[in-house]
Motif scaffolding. Sequence first.
Motif, PDB file in Angstrom:
ATOM      1  N   SER A  94       5.408   9.843  11.445  1.00  0.00           N
ATOM      2  CA  SER A  94       6.616   9.042  11.626  1.00  0.00           C
ATOM      3  C   SER A  94       6.284   7.562  11.760  1.00  0.00           C
ATOM      4  O   SER A  94       7.044   6.699  11.318  1.00  0.00           O
ATOM      5  CB  SER A  94       7.386   9.518  12.865  1.00  0.00           C
ATOM      6  N   ALA A  95       5.132   7.260  12.376  1.00  0.00           N
ATOM      7  CA  ALA A  95       4.741   5.861  12.555  1.00  0.00           C
ATOM      8  C   ALA A  95       4.185   5.242  11.275  1.00  0.00           C
ATOM      9  O   ALA A  95       4.325   4.038  11.054  1.00  0.00           O
ATOM     10  CB  ALA A  95       3.710   5.750  13.671  1.00  0.00           C
ATOM     11  N   LEU A  96       3.579   6.066  10.425  1.00  0.00           N
ATOM     12  CA  LEU A  96       2.878   5.536   9.249  1.00  0.00           C
ATOM     13  C   LEU A  96       3.347   6.197   7.956  1.00  0.00           C
ATOM     14  O   LEU A  96       2.563   6.387   7.032  1.00  0.00           O
ATOM     15  CB  LEU A  96       1.360   5.749   9.417  1.00  0.00           C
ATOM     16  N   TYR A  97       4.638   6.542   7.878  1.00  0.00           N
ATOM     17  CA  TYR A  97       5.079   7.300   6.707  1.00  0.00           C
ATOM     18  C   TYR A  97       5.002   6.498   5.419  1.00  0.00           C
ATOM     19  O   TYR A  97       4.797   7.058   4.341  1.00  0.00           O
ATOM     20  CB  TYR A  97       6.492   7.858   6.907  1.00  0.00           C
ATOM     21  N   ILE A  98       5.123   5.163   5.480  1.00  0.00           N
ATOM     22  CA  ILE A  98       5.046   4.355   4.262  1.00  0.00           C
ATOM     23  C   ILE A  98       3.620   4.332   3.698  1.00  0.00           C
ATOM     24  O   ILE A  98       3.413   4.678   2.528  1.00  0.00           O
ATOM     25  CB  ILE A  98       5.587   2.929   4.513  1.00  0.00           C
ATOM     26  N   PRO A  99       2.596   3.954   4.479  1.00  0.00           N
ATOM     27  CA  PRO A  99       1.239   4.011   3.919  1.00  0.00           C
ATOM     28  C   PRO A  99       0.787   5.426   3.579  1.00  0.00           C
ATOM     29  O   PRO A  99       0.033   5.624   2.625  1.00  0.00           O
ATOM     30  CB  PRO A  99       0.361   3.389   5.017  1.00  0.00           C
ATOM     31  N   LEU A 100       1.246   6.432   4.339  1.00  0.00           N
ATOM     32  CA  LEU A 100       0.899   7.814   3.996  1.00  0.00           C
ATOM     33  C   LEU A 100       1.508   8.225   2.664  1.00  0.00           C
ATOM     34  O   LEU A 100       0.855   8.899   1.845  1.00  0.00           O
ATOM     35  CB  LEU A 100       1.367   8.760   5.108  1.00  0.00           C
ATOM     36  N   THR A 101       2.734   7.803   2.408  1.00  0.00           N
ATOM     37  CA  THR A 101       3.365   8.102   1.121  1.00  0.00           C
ATOM     38  C   THR A 101       2.630   7.394  -0.012  1.00  0.00           C
ATOM     39  O   THR A 101       2.405   7.981  -1.084  1.00  0.00           O
ATOM     40  CB  THR A 101       4.843   7.668   1.144  1.00  0.00           C
ATOM     41  N   LEU A 102       2.240   6.149   0.220  1.00  0.00           N
ATOM     42  CA  LEU A 102       1.482   5.416  -0.803  1.00  0.00           C
ATOM     43  C   LEU A 102       0.146   6.095  -1.092  1.00  0.00           C
ATOM     44  O   LEU A 102      -0.292   6.161  -2.245  1.00  0.00           O
ATOM     45  CB  LEU A 102       1.258   3.974  -0.349  1.00  0.00           C
ATOM     46  N   ALA A 103      -0.495   6.597  -0.034  1.00  0.00           N
ATOM     47  CA  ALA A 103      -1.763   7.309  -0.225  1.00  0.00           C
ATOM     48  C   ALA A 103      -1.558   8.577  -1.050  1.00  0.00           C
ATOM     49  O   ALA A 103      -2.369   8.903  -1.933  1.00  0.00           O
ATOM     50  CB  ALA A 103      -2.386   7.646   1.130  1.00  0.00           C
ATOM     51  N   LEU A 104      -0.466   9.301  -0.783  1.00  0.00           N
ATOM     52  CA  LEU A 104      -0.165  10.510  -1.548  1.00  0.00           C
ATOM     53  C   LEU A 104       0.095  10.173  -3.011  1.00  0.00           C
ATOM     54  O   LEU A 104      -0.392  10.878  -3.914  1.00  0.00           O
ATOM     55  CB  LEU A 104       1.043  11.215  -0.935  1.00  0.00           C
ATOM     56  N   VAL A 105       0.828   9.097  -3.268  1.00  0.00           N
ATOM     57  CA  VAL A 105       1.086   8.674  -4.647  1.00  0.00           C
ATOM     58  C   VAL A 105      -0.220   8.322  -5.351  1.00  0.00           C
ATOM     59  O   VAL A 105      -0.442   8.692  -6.512  1.00  0.00           O
ATOM     60  CB  VAL A 105       2.055   7.470  -4.658  1.00  0.00           C
ATOM     61  N   ALA A 106      -1.109   7.624  -4.655  1.00  0.00           N
ATOM     62  CA  ALA A 106      -2.402   7.259  -5.242  1.00  0.00           C
ATOM     63  C   ALA A 106      -3.232   8.499  -5.552  1.00  0.00           C
ATOM     64  O   ALA A 106      -3.895   8.572  -6.601  1.00  0.00           O
ATOM     65  CB  ALA A 106      -3.165   6.331  -4.288  1.00  0.00           C
ATOM     66  N   LEU A 107      -3.204   9.500  -4.666  1.00  0.00           N
ATOM     67  CA  LEU A 107      -3.932  10.746  -4.915  1.00  0.00           C
ATOM     68  C   LEU A 107      -3.403  11.456  -6.156  1.00  0.00           C
ATOM     69  O   LEU A 107      -4.183  11.937  -6.994  1.00  0.00           O
ATOM     70  CB  LEU A 107      -3.817  11.663  -3.693  1.00  0.00           C
ATOM     71  N   ILE A 108      -2.082  11.521  -6.289  1.00  0.00           N
ATOM     72  CA  ILE A 108      -1.482  12.165  -7.459  1.00  0.00           C
ATOM     73  C   ILE A 108      -1.812  11.384  -8.725  1.00  0.00           C
ATOM     74  O   ILE A 108      -2.172  11.967  -9.765  1.00  0.00           O
ATOM     75  CB  ILE A 108       0.044  12.290  -7.273  1.00  0.00           C
ATOM     76  N   PHE A 109      -1.704  10.066  -8.651  1.00  0.00           N
ATOM     77  CA  PHE A 109      -1.950   9.210  -9.815  1.00  0.00           C
ATOM     78  C   PHE A 109      -3.389   9.359 -10.295  1.00  0.00           C
ATOM     79  O   PHE A 109      -3.669   9.360 -11.497  1.00  0.00           O
ATOM     80  CB  PHE A 109      -1.640   7.765  -9.450  1.00  0.00           C
ATOM     81  N   ARG A 110      -4.324   9.498  -9.351  1.00  0.00           N
ATOM     82  CA  ARG A 110      -5.735   9.647  -9.733  1.00  0.00           C
ATOM     83  C   ARG A 110      -5.968  10.970 -10.468  1.00  0.00           C
ATOM     84  O   ARG A 110      -6.716  11.021 -11.452  1.00  0.00           O
ATOM     85  CB  ARG A 110      -6.608   9.571  -8.481  1.00  0.00           C
ATOM     86  N   VAL A 111      -5.346  12.030  -9.984  1.00  0.00           N
ATOM     87  CA  VAL A 111      -5.471  13.321 -10.664  1.00  0.00           C
ATOM     88  C   VAL A 111      -4.952  13.222 -12.093  1.00  0.00           C
ATOM     89  O   VAL A 111      -5.600  13.675 -13.051  1.00  0.00           O
ATOM     90  CB  VAL A 111      -4.702  14.412  -9.892  1.00  0.00           C
ATOM     91  N   VAL A 112      -3.784  12.629 -12.251  1.00  0.00           N
ATOM     92  CA  VAL A 112      -3.191  12.478 -13.583  1.00  0.00           C
ATOM     93  C   VAL A 112      -4.104  11.634 -14.480  1.00  0.00           C
ATOM     94  O   VAL A 112      -4.340  11.976 -15.649  1.00  0.00           O
ATOM     95  CB  VAL A 112      -1.796  11.836 -13.483  1.00  0.00           C
TER      96      VAL A 112
END
Length: 364
Positions: A94-112
Amino acid sequence: MKTSFSFDIFANQPALPTLWFLIIGVFWVGYLILDTFDLGVGMLMSRFFARNEKERRLLLNTIGPLWDGNEVWLVTGGAAIFAAFPLWYASLFSALYIPLTLALVALIFRVVAIEYRGKKNDERWIKNWNIAIVLSSLFIALLVGALLALTTTGLPINAHQDRVGGPFVWATFPYIAFVLLGGLGLVGFSLAHGLAFIALKTDGEVRDRARTAFTKWVFVLVLPLVLWVLHMDFHGGNGFSWIFTVLAVIALVWAWISARGGREGRAFSGMALFVAFGTLAIFMALFPNVLPSTIDPAYSLTISNASGSEYTLGVMTWVGLGGLPFVLAYQTWTFWVFRKRLHVDHIPEAHDAYELAEMPNRTK
């Protein structure tokens, strides 16, 4: 500044929450040893290190059988926090949902990017996906490092375990200082660990270039990580954390000496031990907290007030102890099977994926 050399930090602490705090620490050690070198290799696919397309393909092939398995440790570590310490997980996300979401997007983007890069033999296509691999690897290391640093140094958590301040409070002073320290720390270590891995897994000019760059830059690259560990030691350290810090420094020096002597296997092992001992030092300095509050230490989440039920932790212990050996055995087997060095001469000429699919039809 609060530090001591006491070894009784485990006294009067609940057994199962303490065990799972240590297990989660081991999961993060596994992730930081394994995934950082392939993040480093991804960043080193840039033109600052790889001089042509064949060298970039060589680098990608060194991590090809390993990178997706290495990310299992990140997923497992997050899942263990969710199950063993649900309040820690809830407050952190809840405190860091924005950077955590960005990290998840980066992880997905790297796989692709890794999967799509070789699907088309087109210069522009390959160049764009190469850039995607470099940038996504960079941002994953930057964001994961920043998140870990904020978790260990503290966030503005009130008595109800809620974040105080807006969604970008982590980008304000003094939190931004730890964002940069953790982010640069993991980026720098990933680059150094990636160079050690490339020197271990390749042969020829690329191997020599990686070993030379490692011996020249390793101490500069890991400096932010060292500062992070020392900050934790001086603001809550104990006998265990200081011992692990000393061992981390010894491992780092051993890695450098080994690389200078052309012993790439020992250099890579030294870097693995360096981050393992450094991570354990941070976790020991953090204990028994799991998420310190910068508003009032009394509001900090600890292994006692953030843990799940005794029954949940008991079931998790049996499942974890039963499953972990299989994960370790599988990854050990993978590293053994793909242990040989690669040379640019081993890399075939580029081709379109559909060309191979149509080859049987062309022979008819």
